[in-house]
Design an enzyme around this catalytic site. Structure first.
Site, PDB file in Angstrom:
ATOM      1  N   ASP A   9      11.107   7.753 -24.042  1.00 16.76           N
ATOM      2  CA  ASP A   9       9.793   7.170 -24.093  1.00 16.76           C
ATOM      3  C   ASP A   9       9.573   7.041 -25.452  1.00 16.76           C
ATOM      4  O   ASP A   9       9.954   7.634 -26.280  1.00 16.76           O
ATOM      5  CB  ASP A   9       8.880   8.119 -23.357  1.00 16.76           C
ATOM      6  CG  ASP A   9       7.390   6.896 -23.005  1.00 16.76           C
ATOM      7  OD1 ASP A   9       7.591   5.796 -23.217  1.00 16.76           O
ATOM      8  OD2 ASP A   9       6.299   7.706 -22.868  1.00 16.76           O
ATOM      9  N   GLY A  10       8.761   6.073 -25.894  1.00 15.42           N
ATOM     10  CA  GLY A  10       8.142   5.825 -27.229  1.00 15.42           C
ATOM     11  C   GLY A  10       6.588   5.549 -27.168  1.00 15.42           C
ATOM     12  O   GLY A  10       5.972   5.265 -26.247  1.00 15.42           O
ATOM     13  N   GLU A  52      10.721   3.108 -28.859  1.00 14.52           N
ATOM     14  CA  GLU A  52      11.479   3.161 -27.521  1.00 14.52           C
ATOM     15  C   GLU A  52      12.903   3.078 -27.856  1.00 14.52           C
ATOM     16  O   GLU A  52      13.752   3.968 -27.409  1.00 14.52           O
ATOM     17  CB  GLU A  52      11.148   1.941 -26.672  1.00 14.52           C
ATOM     18  CG  GLU A  52       9.685   2.065 -26.408  1.00 14.52           C
ATOM     19  CD  GLU A  52       9.522   2.692 -24.993  1.00 14.52           C
ATOM     20  OE1 GLU A  52      10.394   3.545 -24.662  1.00 14.52           O
ATOM     21  OE2 GLU A  52       8.200   2.714 -24.513  1.00 14.52           O
ATOM     22  N   ASP A  80      10.528   3.528 -19.137  1.00 17.61           N
ATOM     23  CA  ASP A  80       9.412   2.412 -18.646  1.00 17.61           C
ATOM     24  C   ASP A  80       9.302   1.300 -19.704  1.00 17.61           C
ATOM     25  O   ASP A  80       8.652   0.535 -19.654  1.00 17.61           O
ATOM     26  CB  ASP A  80       8.249   3.356 -18.773  1.00 17.61           C
ATOM     27  CG  ASP A  80       7.636   3.882 -19.921  1.00 17.61           C
ATOM     28  OD1 ASP A  80       8.247   3.632 -21.053  1.00 17.61           O
ATOM     29  OD2 ASP A  80       6.676   4.609 -19.831  1.00 17.61           O
ATOM     30  N   HIS A 134       3.617   6.412 -16.735  1.00 15.89           N
ATOM     31  CA  HIS A 134       2.277   6.753 -16.061  1.00 15.89           C
ATOM     32  C   HIS A 134       2.063   6.577 -14.758  1.00 15.89           C
ATOM     33  O   HIS A 134       0.704   6.492 -14.241  1.00 15.89           O
ATOM     34  CB  HIS A 134       1.052   6.293 -16.932  1.00 15.89           C
ATOM     35  CG  HIS A 134       1.095   6.327 -18.242  1.00 15.89           C
ATOM     36  ND1 HIS A 134       1.206   7.279 -19.097  1.00 15.89           N
ATOM     37  CD2 HIS A 134       1.693   5.080 -19.440  1.00 15.89           C
ATOM     38  CE1 HIS A 134       1.299   6.986 -20.644  1.00 15.89           C
ATOM     39  NE2 HIS A 134       1.657   5.700 -20.478  1.00 15.89           N
ATOM     40  N   ASP A 144       6.675  11.243 -22.629  1.00 16.05           N
ATOM     41  CA  ASP A 144       5.338  10.876 -23.110  1.00 16.05           C
ATOM     42  C   ASP A 144       4.634  11.844 -23.857  1.00 16.05           C
ATOM     43  O   ASP A 144       4.138  11.744 -24.999  1.00 16.05           O
ATOM     44  CB  ASP A 144       4.849  10.273 -22.083  1.00 16.05           C
ATOM     45  CG  ASP A 144       3.332   9.692 -22.584  1.00 16.05           C
ATOM     46  OD1 ASP A 144       3.314   8.666 -23.241  1.00 16.05           O
ATOM     47  OD2 ASP A 144       2.263  10.155 -22.283  1.00 16.05           O
TER      48      ASP A 144
END
Length: 247
Positions: A9-10, A52, A80, A134, A144
């Site tokens: 994740d970024g 990301e 995501d 999320h 995250d």
């Protein structure tokens, strides 16, 4: 072949702004026992898309540094970011052929990172999987947490140890895993008959949403370079818009 899981994740506070990336790696040790390794990093002036990409790059760099131990493994990446997935599985091939120039005759953004990602993943067997962000997926939420901690320059402890001692459930996708699958004629037909949430069109870089196909068709018909797509849900609508904006 043994499979390795990689969650990435970024995050960025502003676009550009202070950002961070996070990754959770699950892989077998020589003993056969499963190990978890968390990675993270940040930059004071970056974008979400760059972070990301960095998460995936650093994850594969980590495995490459182990030499031949992971050459025969299958990697499953969970992210995501449709920008990351579409870029590495689709767009990069066209960009390469066009000398890293987009269809709009502009230089590809983040091409240095795309080239690095192609390099560190070269020769590997990888499946790229989209997970809803999320949405309560523990490993995605943990990535995250790591990414935002580095973006905010907050100290965070990164775990490295046995999977059996890891507090995050890496098998829980809460029904929000959307893997890459081939579309059969049957499923394509079912999709065409499904009730649309909306229709989207993009003309000259401007994206619009339409309630009916008639409205959408009126805008794109006969227009060179126009794009259009049917969305079956609010989430899918947002992902289509996000992917179009990223090109």
């Amino acid at each position: 072949m043994e499979k390795i899981k990689i969650f990435t994740d970024g995050s960025s506070r502003g676009n550009p702004g202070s950002g961070g990336w996070g990754a959770v790696l699950i892989y077998p040790e020589a003993s056969g026992k499963m190990k978890v390794e968390e990675l993270g990093g940040g930059d004071k002036n970056t974008t979400n898309n760059k972070m990301e990409l960095m998460a995936a790059i650093e994850a594969f760099k980590n495995f490459n540094n182990h030499g031949k131990n992971f050459e025969d493994k299958i990697f499953s990446v969970y992210t995501d970011s449709s920008y990351l997935i579409n870029g590495i599985t689709k767009w990069v091939h066209g960009w390469q052929k066009n000398n890293w120039i987009t269809g709009a005759k502009q230089s590809v953004l983040n091409q240095d990172l795309w080239k690095e990602l192609m390099s560190v993943t070269s020769g590997k067997k990888i499946s790229w999987n989209y997970v809803a962000g999320h949405a309560g997926i523990p490993a995605n939420e943990r990535c995250d947490e790591i990414a935002t901690a580095f973006a905010d320059e907050v100290t965070i402890d990164l775990y490295k140890g046995a999977l059996s001692e890891y507090s995050v459930d890496t098998n829980n996708f809460s029904g929000h895993l959307i893997g890459e699958k081939k579309t059969s004629n049957k499923s394509a037909k079912a999709r065409s008959k499904a009730v649309a949430y909306s229709y989207l069109s993009m003309l000259d870089g401007v994206i619009k949403t339409h309630k009916t196909w008639v409205e959408c068709e009126k805008r794109v018909k006969g227009q060179s370079g126009a794009k259009y797509k049917k969305a079956l849900s609010e989430i899918e609508e947002k992902e289509i818009i996000k992917s179009w904006k990223s090109k």
